[in-house]
Design an enzyme around this catalytic site. Structure first.
Site, PDB file in Angstrom:
ATOM      1  N   ARG A  58       0.902  -1.104  -0.008  1.00 34.45           N
ATOM      2  CA  ARG A  58      -0.078  -0.053  -0.068  1.00 34.45           C
ATOM      3  C   ARG A  58       0.756   1.300   0.015  1.00 34.45           C
ATOM      4  O   ARG A  58       0.586   2.165  -0.343  1.00 34.45           O
ATOM      5  CB  ARG A  58      -0.974  -0.130   1.169  1.00 34.45           C
ATOM      6  CG  ARG A  58      -1.678   1.215   1.443  1.00 34.45           C
ATOM      7  CD  ARG A  58      -2.941   1.345   2.369  1.00 34.45           C
ATOM      8  NE  ARG A  58      -2.733   0.616   3.527  1.00 34.45           N
ATOM      9  CZ  ARG A  58      -1.982   1.091   4.477  1.00 34.45           C
ATOM     10  NH1 ARG A  58      -1.656   2.359   4.203  1.00 34.45           N
ATOM     11  NH2 ARG A  58      -1.762   0.287   5.515  1.00 34.45           N
ATOM     12  N   TYR A 111     -15.962  14.389 -17.207  1.00 37.51           N
ATOM     13  CA  TYR A 111     -16.692  13.098 -17.106  1.00 37.51           C
ATOM     14  C   TYR A 111     -17.552  13.207 -15.855  1.00 37.51           C
ATOM     15  O   TYR A 111     -17.321  13.848 -14.758  1.00 37.51           O
ATOM     16  CB  TYR A 111     -15.251  12.364 -16.649  1.00 37.51           C
ATOM     17  CG  TYR A 111     -15.630  10.649 -16.338  1.00 37.51           C
ATOM     18  CD1 TYR A 111     -16.019   9.973 -17.351  1.00 37.51           C
ATOM     19  CD2 TYR A 111     -15.499  10.101 -14.937  1.00 37.51           C
ATOM     20  CE1 TYR A 111     -16.423   8.442 -17.188  1.00 37.51           C
ATOM     21  CE2 TYR A 111     -15.504   9.155 -14.805  1.00 37.51           C
ATOM     22  CZ  TYR A 111     -16.157   8.027 -15.720  1.00 37.51           C
ATOM     23  OH  TYR A 111     -16.294   6.666 -15.398  1.00 37.51           O
ATOM     24  N   ASP A 183      -7.162  17.129 -16.321  1.00 34.89           N
ATOM     25  CA  ASP A 183      -7.374  15.641 -16.768  1.00 34.89           C
ATOM     26  C   ASP A 183      -7.149  15.384 -18.196  1.00 34.89           C
ATOM     27  O   ASP A 183      -8.130  16.027 -18.991  1.00 34.89           O
ATOM     28  CB  ASP A 183      -8.852  15.354 -16.448  1.00 34.89           C
ATOM     29  CG  ASP A 183      -9.247  13.830 -16.793  1.00 34.89           C
ATOM     30  OD1 ASP A 183      -8.522  13.261 -17.797  1.00 34.89           O
ATOM     31  OD2 ASP A 183     -10.103  13.245 -16.060  1.00 34.89           O
ATOM     32  N   LYS A 208      -8.089   4.010 -19.554  1.00 37.83           N
ATOM     33  CA  LYS A 208      -8.365   3.959 -20.998  1.00 37.83           C
ATOM     34  C   LYS A 208      -7.175   3.869 -21.830  1.00 37.83           C
ATOM     35  O   LYS A 208      -6.878   2.911 -21.941  1.00 37.83           O
ATOM     36  CB  LYS A 208      -8.974   5.690 -21.006  1.00 37.83           C
ATOM     37  CG  LYS A 208     -10.013   5.961 -20.086  1.00 37.83           C
ATOM     38  CD  LYS A 208     -11.380   5.457 -20.188  1.00 37.83           C
ATOM     39  CE  LYS A 208     -12.149   5.390 -18.846  1.00 37.83           C
ATOM     40  NZ  LYS A 208     -12.420   6.752 -18.445  1.00 37.83           N
TER      41      LYS A 208
HETATM   42  C1  LIG Z   1     -13.086   7.406 -17.253  1.00 37.13           C
HETATM   43  C2  LIG Z   1     -12.465   8.723 -16.992  1.00 37.13           C
HETATM   44  C3  LIG Z   1     -12.256   8.954 -15.639  1.00 37.13           C
HETATM   45  C4  LIG Z   1     -12.387   8.284 -14.322  1.00 37.13           C
HETATM   46  O1  LIG Z   1     -11.605   7.101 -14.458  1.00 37.13           O
HETATM   47  P1  LIG Z   1     -11.951   5.839 -13.666  1.00 37.13           P
HETATM   48  O2  LIG Z   1     -10.294   5.046 -14.053  1.00 37.13           O
HETATM   49  O3  LIG Z   1     -12.847   5.201 -14.203  1.00 37.13           O
HETATM   50  O4  LIG Z   1     -11.931   6.155 -12.437  1.00 37.13           O
HETATM   51  C5  LIG Z   1     -11.746  10.506 -15.381  1.00 37.13           C
HETATM   52  N1  LIG Z   1     -11.751  11.209 -16.369  1.00 37.13           N
HETATM   53  C6  LIG Z   1     -11.970  11.027 -17.829  1.00 37.13           C
HETATM   54  C7  LIG Z   1     -11.635  12.084 -18.653  1.00 37.13           C
HETATM   55  C8  LIG Z   1     -12.488   9.513 -18.083  1.00 37.13           C
HETATM   56  O5  LIG Z   1     -12.764   9.265 -19.449  1.00 37.13           O
END
Ligand SMILES: *Cc1c(COP(=O)(O)O)cnc(C)c1O
Length: 393
Positions: A58, A111, A183, A208
């Site tokens: 962790r 998102y 992000d 992703k």
């Molecule tokens: C999918 C996504 C998230 C969240 O990510 P997780 O791995 O599902 O928690 C955040 N920002 C964007 C732009 C995303 O496409």
């Protein structure tokens, strides 16, 4: 040439460095919860940070650290911290940068669950949040306060691909000493490196494109060493660590990221062009198309456009539903960045939890469909869309 230099692809293959245990070529998966100490002094020294080494997964794990080292190199940042999910990475970053009484200025096109995290959870702990269209620098300027400590934004923004020019927002945020957190999941470090444009933090849902194969959930944050250390401590305190196996999958994903992105990009342009000329589609929101409002801004800061975008059905919600019923090859699923093409309906799926007011501000309509264009032969993706659209109108 040292192992951390060279072009993007070279660094993706070499920046985790040499010195893997037992001359392994591939970084092994350190599938262990804990690490043995050589002596009581050794254990005490590790805890007191008088020596470096591993204590407990962790807190830190060699496979996770190898993944973090490659990401930091590709982003051009000092340090990266890997998390259990993208949302955990966002939470860890925001909670490490904000306290009660602070204000976060957030993009209004995000998102859905990221928006909920800020709007529903952070505000319960005395953090104020307001939402603006960050693609409009004047709106950002008006939204900033003396108490703004973080500007949080997504570019390209999910699902309508609004593009924010990071350099302009960063200049404005600096005036009030707010951190800019980007992000950049849709772009990946292959096409956009926010730190190069003045952002303080770059983050990704590795679920992703970075993982790229649709087989692990994760997140990663890259920033200056001091803030990364605070974020790492927050991760340790809250237990949102990335598992060694997921880190290994992500590390493998990074090795082919540039190759995949090139083909995703090419396929997406072909598919967007087809959709834009189809009478059943009233609008395509893709910054890769020259007529798109975000095209010029995207070209300034990004070296490619990516593969996920939205389009609106001329016949509204009923047509969107019919289209999704008629697809044959594509997968009806949320998420993106997988090898294959995914298609979904944001208003009833990824963005179903956000308010109607937020949907309106984002330009998210009931007839909107989001597609992640995969690596299949582009004519097969187009053919599937063509046959599905035929029965719609
Ligand atoms: C999918 C996504 C998230 C969240 O990510 P997780 O791995 O599902 O928690 C955040 N920002 C964007 C732009 C995303 O496409």
């Amino acid at each position: 040439m040292s192992s951390g230099q060279g072009g993007f692809m070279t660094r993706a293959l070499h920046s985790e460095g040499h010195g893997k245990p037992m001359h392994a070529h591939s970084m092994p998966i350190f599938q262990t919860s804990t690490f043995a100490f050589e002596s009581p002094e050794h254990g005490a020294d590790l805890f007191a940070r008088r020596r470096t080494g591993h204590i407990y997964t962790r807190i830190g794990n060699p496979t996770v650290e190898a993944f973090e080292a490659v990401v930091a190199n590709l982003e051009g940042g000092e340090a990266s911290v890997a998390f259990a999910s993208g949302l955990a990475a966002i939470f860890g970053t925001l909670m490490s940068s904000l306290q009660a009484g602070d204000h976060v200025l957030s993009g209004d096109t995000l998102y859905g669950p990221s928006l909920n995290q800020i709007e529903r959870t952070l505000t319960r702990y005395g953090i104020e949040a307001t939402f603006v269209d960050t693609s409009d620098p004047a709106a950002v300027e008006r939204g900033l306060r003396e108490t703004t400590r973080v500007v949080f934004l997504e570019t390209p923004a999910n699902p309508t691909c609004r593009i924010t020019e990071i350099r302009r927002v960063s200049e404005l945020a600096r005036r009030v000493k707010a951190l800019v957190v980007v992000d950049a999941t849709f772009a990946t470090p292959c096409f956009l490196r926010p730190l190069e444009w003045g952002a303080d933090v770059s983050l990704h849902s590795t679920t992703k494109f970075i993982n790229g194969h649709g087989d692990a959930v994760g997140g990663v944050v890259t920033t200056a060493a001091a803030l990364a250390e605070r974020i790492r401590k927050f991760r340790t305190d809250t237990g949102a660590c990335c598992s060694p196996f997921d880190a290994w999958l992500n590390l493998r994903g990074l090795r082919t990221l540039a190759l995949r992105m090139e083909r995703h990009d090419r396929n997406a342009l072909a598919v967007a062009g087809f959709l834009a000329s189809h009478p059943g589609v009233s609008r395509v929101h893709y910054h890769g198309l020259p007529g798109d409002p975000g095209h010029a801004a995207a070209r300034r800061e990004m070296s490619g456009f990516g593969s996920t975008f939205a389009f609106e059905m001329a016949g509204g919600y009923e047509s969107a539903k019919r289209l999704l019923e008629r697809i044959r090859m594509m997968t009806l699923a949320v998420s993106l960045g997988t090898l294959d093409t995914l298609i979904q309906h944001p208003a009833s799926m990824t963005h179903a939890s956000i308010s109607e007011e937020m949907m309106r501000r984002q330009g998210l309509t009931p007839g909107m469909v989001r597609i992640h264009v995969g690596l299949e032969d582009d004519e097969d993706i187009i053919e599937d869309l063509r046959q599905a659209l035929e029965g719609v109108q």
